[in-house]
Design an enzyme around this catalytic site. Structure first.
Site, mmCIF file in Angstrom:
data_model
loop_
_atom_site.group_PDB
_atom_site.id
_atom_site.type_symbol
_atom_site.label_atom_id
_atom_site.label_comp_id
_atom_site.label_asym_id
_atom_site.label_seq_id
_atom_site.Cartn_x
_atom_site.Cartn_y
_atom_site.Cartn_z
ATOM 1 N N CYS A 2 7.779 -34.397 14.697
ATOM 2 C CA CYS A 2 8.327 -34.035 15.995
ATOM 3 C C CYS A 2 7.913 -35.053 17.045
ATOM 4 C CB CYS A 2 7.813 -32.648 16.429
ATOM 5 S SG CYS A 2 7.935 -31.372 15.173
ATOM 6 N N SER A 52 12.903 -30.949 11.298
ATOM 7 C CA SER A 52 12.479 -29.886 10.385
ATOM 8 C C SER A 52 12.235 -30.435 8.981
ATOM 9 C CB SER A 52 13.541 -28.783 10.339
ATOM 10 O OG SER A 52 13.777 -28.263 11.629
ATOM 11 N N ASP A 100 2.630 -25.488 8.735
ATOM 12 C CA ASP A 100 1.322 -26.123 8.895
ATOM 13 C C ASP A 100 0.867 -26.077 10.351
ATOM 14 O OD1 ASP A 100 3.371 -27.857 9.588
ATOM 15 O OD2 ASP A 100 2.456 -29.636 8.704
#
Length: 634
Positions: A2, A52, A100
């Protein structure tokens, strides 16, 4: 994978804060095209863009703890998150997702700031503790993921990329010290950036905001001290086991996965191990040039054929430099490692087929693969008088002639010789390079001191170990990993580096350097590990760096391009460089092959384009340049 952003600023209204955090996230949407999440509290905002990879359904951020008192935005991958989740559940923590990211929230609850020591992977994250009104931000051990911040004593603004911080309307002022260092290292060394009051959080550091103050602290170190005395056979066995496991955990993905393949030992051994673990042929991606002496495509094809991969490749030609303004926008500050160009194109090629790739980054630094490591051992054995005579011979060579700087530095110590590697511009040119104004501004600054100071902190005297220690803290973090992160994330591609696995690196670096390199054989240990995995021709081939033929390009296809940008009224009006110096540098490179000013020209070119993209634009809000289209040469 990200991009994150956020700020602490009590003077902003809630509506204004919501608009700003949205803009900060939108400007880095290339880092995470799949999702956006934001949270705004009292004078605080956090945001993220998501690519993702794991827990596609449940990984939306920010993610909270059980009572919503702690939240996180996170960029990266934590490879031991399942083990951590089990451990934390046994301690009473309750998980709402299988991501995670959530593991870090509960690890912070359990271990506080030491939570970073329990994480195995690549990451930057920001945790806001609502009860304590406290922020914890962190960057992974090697600096695979970036984190920048602005602090003026009142406002803290942070993000994966500086362009997010600029959305807050901070002053765009030049840091002249950073500019001077850029012209030496071809990147701006941590913690500086080229923007005044904007900083990089160093690798293996945490940043804490509490009670209106910020502080930073290192939490991990790779010293290369020989604390392990395993014999060669044991070292080979343990290294292979650790490398195999490092590759295995990085195959964890819910999206298509492949590998960059150069044909060198680092990427080749990873492809070999991946091939033994995956049920389908590994998708491999390679880049090359029309200039054969720079292209590794024949070796990459050989490895691809040997392991039966699904192979794709692309040729980089001079006209593809048209993407450079887009790359300058992406990198936030001037960055002049010319291999950024092929790295961008191989990332773009890979993204057409996969979302995640494994790379061989870190192999040279951890296993001892740079030719200067062996060269320094040879130099240390040369008698002092002979070194002096060779250095004197270097003084008689023309400026820019290959080998001149190396000869001139033979009579210096290891740190000073290492500085010589970074001397881009002709010796003695510093006074004539800058305008009188900038010469006065930088008169008392020594840009080489930053590198020399790293050698002073080295905890031992072993030559190879010192070089590896310094390279990990400088060149690896500020050049190699920045180059790959920026080029790949511009294409929304995640990269993973098994050779920089924490457990593997800690073990290999603890061995005597004579096991990592031996009798002139670079990466001796890694080659022993790979002996029954790779073809002999790959193991014994001459090392070839990831270089771009810019010296040829600036004498042919790109001569006019460089002159029009650098020797122009627009560039001269900036008042930084002496126009005569620039003119003579371009002329000397184009008129004779005895000198090579390709790297200095490229460095100046990237700087001028950075000024045009970031400092000449009238609008605060930056827009990504239109991307070029890529056609595979498969």
């Amino acid at each position: 994978m990200c991009g994150i952003a956020g700020f602490i600023n009590t003077e902003r209204s809630r509506d204004d804060a919501e608009q700003l955090i949205d803009r900060m996230c939108q400007i880095i949407r290339h880092r995470g095209p799949d999702d956006q999440g934001t949270w705004v509290g009292e004078g605080v905002a956090l945001g993220m863009r998501r690519l993702s990879i794991i827990d596609l359904a449940g990984g939306h951020q920010p993610i909270f703890n059980e009572d919503q008192s702690i939240l996180i935005v996170f960029n990266g991958e934590i490879y031991n998150y399942r083990e951590l989740q089990k451990e934390l559940e046994e301690r009473g923590h309750r998980f709402a997702t299988n991501s995670d990211t959530e593991t870090i929230v509960h690890a912070y609850e359990e271990y506080g700031d030491d939570c970073v020591k329990h994480l195995r992977g690549m990451f930057t994250f920001a945790i806001w503790d609502r009860k304590r009104q406290r922020l914890l931000a962190a960057r992974d051990r090697f600096g695979k993921k970036p984190l920048n911040y602005y602090w003026d004593g009142q406002r803290l603004i942070f993000g994966s990329e500086i362009k997010s911080i600029l959305e807050a309307g901070i002053p765009r002022e030049i840091n002249p010290i950073a500019l001077d260092e850029y012209l030496v290292y071809r990147y701006v060394p941590t913690p500086n950036t080229l923007f005044k009051d904007v900083w990089k959080l160093p690798a293996a550091h945490i940043l804490i905001y509490e009670n209106g103050q910020i502080s930073t602290k290192r939490y991990w170190e790779l010293s290369f001290a020989p604390t392990c005395q395993d014999d060669e056979a044991t070292a080979i066995e343990r290294t292979r086991a650790l490398l195999t496991e490092a590759v295995q955990v990085r195959l964890m993905s819910e999206v298509p996965l492949g590998a960059f393949l150069s044909g060198g030992i680092d990427s080749s051994i990873l492809v070999g191990l991946m091939s033994s673990m995956m049920s389908q042929p590994v998708k491999t991606f390679s880049i090359g040039f029309e200039e054969n002496e720079y292209s590794e495509l024949p070796y990459a094809r050989q490895v691809a054929q040997y392991f039966g991969t699904d192979h794709h490749e692309f040729l980089v030609r001079p006209d593809l430099i048209s993407v450079l303004p887009q790359l300058v926008w992406d990198y936030d500050e001037p960055f002049a490692d010319s291999s950024m160009l092929p790295t961008y194109y191989v990332s773009k090629l890979a993204r057409e087929h996969v979302t995640v790739v494994l790379t061989g980054d870190g192999g040279d630094e951890i296993f001892g693969g740079y030719t200067r490591y062996e060269r320094e051992l040879v130099i240390s054995r040369i008698p002092a008088l002979l070194r002096y005579l060779l250095g004197y011979g270097g003084m008689l060579m023309p400026d820019g002639m290959r080998g001149k700087s190396r000869l001139l530095n033979l009579h210096h110590d290891l740190a000073a010789r290492s500085v010589g590697v970074y001397k881009l511009f002709p010796d003695g040119s510093r006074a004539s390079m800058f305008s009188s104004e900038y010469s006065a501004l930088l008169r008392d600054h020594d840009p080489y001191e930053r590198l020399i100071s790293e050698f002073r902190t080295a905890p031992h005297t072993d030559i190879t170990a010192q070089l590896q220690y310094v390279d990990v803290r400088t060149h690896l973090t500020d050049d190699i990993l920045v180059k790959v992160d920026k080029a790949s994330m511009l294409n929304s591609l995640e990269t993973r580096a098994p050779l920089l696995d924490q457990c593997l690196a800690e073990y290999v670096s603890s061995l005597p350097s004579s096991i990592r390199t031996r009798n002139g054989v670079l990466k001796y240990l890694l080659k022993k590990v790979a002996a029954d995995i790779l073809p002999a021709e790959i193991l014994t081939r001459r090392k070839q760096g990831f270089e771009v033929p810019i010296k040829h390009w600036f004498r042919s296809d790109l001569t006019d391009y460089a002159r029009d940008l650098l020797d122009s009224p627009r560039a001269h009006q900036r008042g930084i460089f002496n126009p005569k110096f620039i003119h003579n540098l371009l002329k000397a490179h184009a008129s004779t092959k005895l000198v090579n000013h390709g790297s200095p020209i490229w460095t100046l070119l990237c700087l001028e384009l950075w000024f045009q993209v970031y400092m000449d634009k009238p609008s605060i809000h930056l827009e990504q340049p239109v991307p070029t289209q890529l056609t595979s040469n498969r």
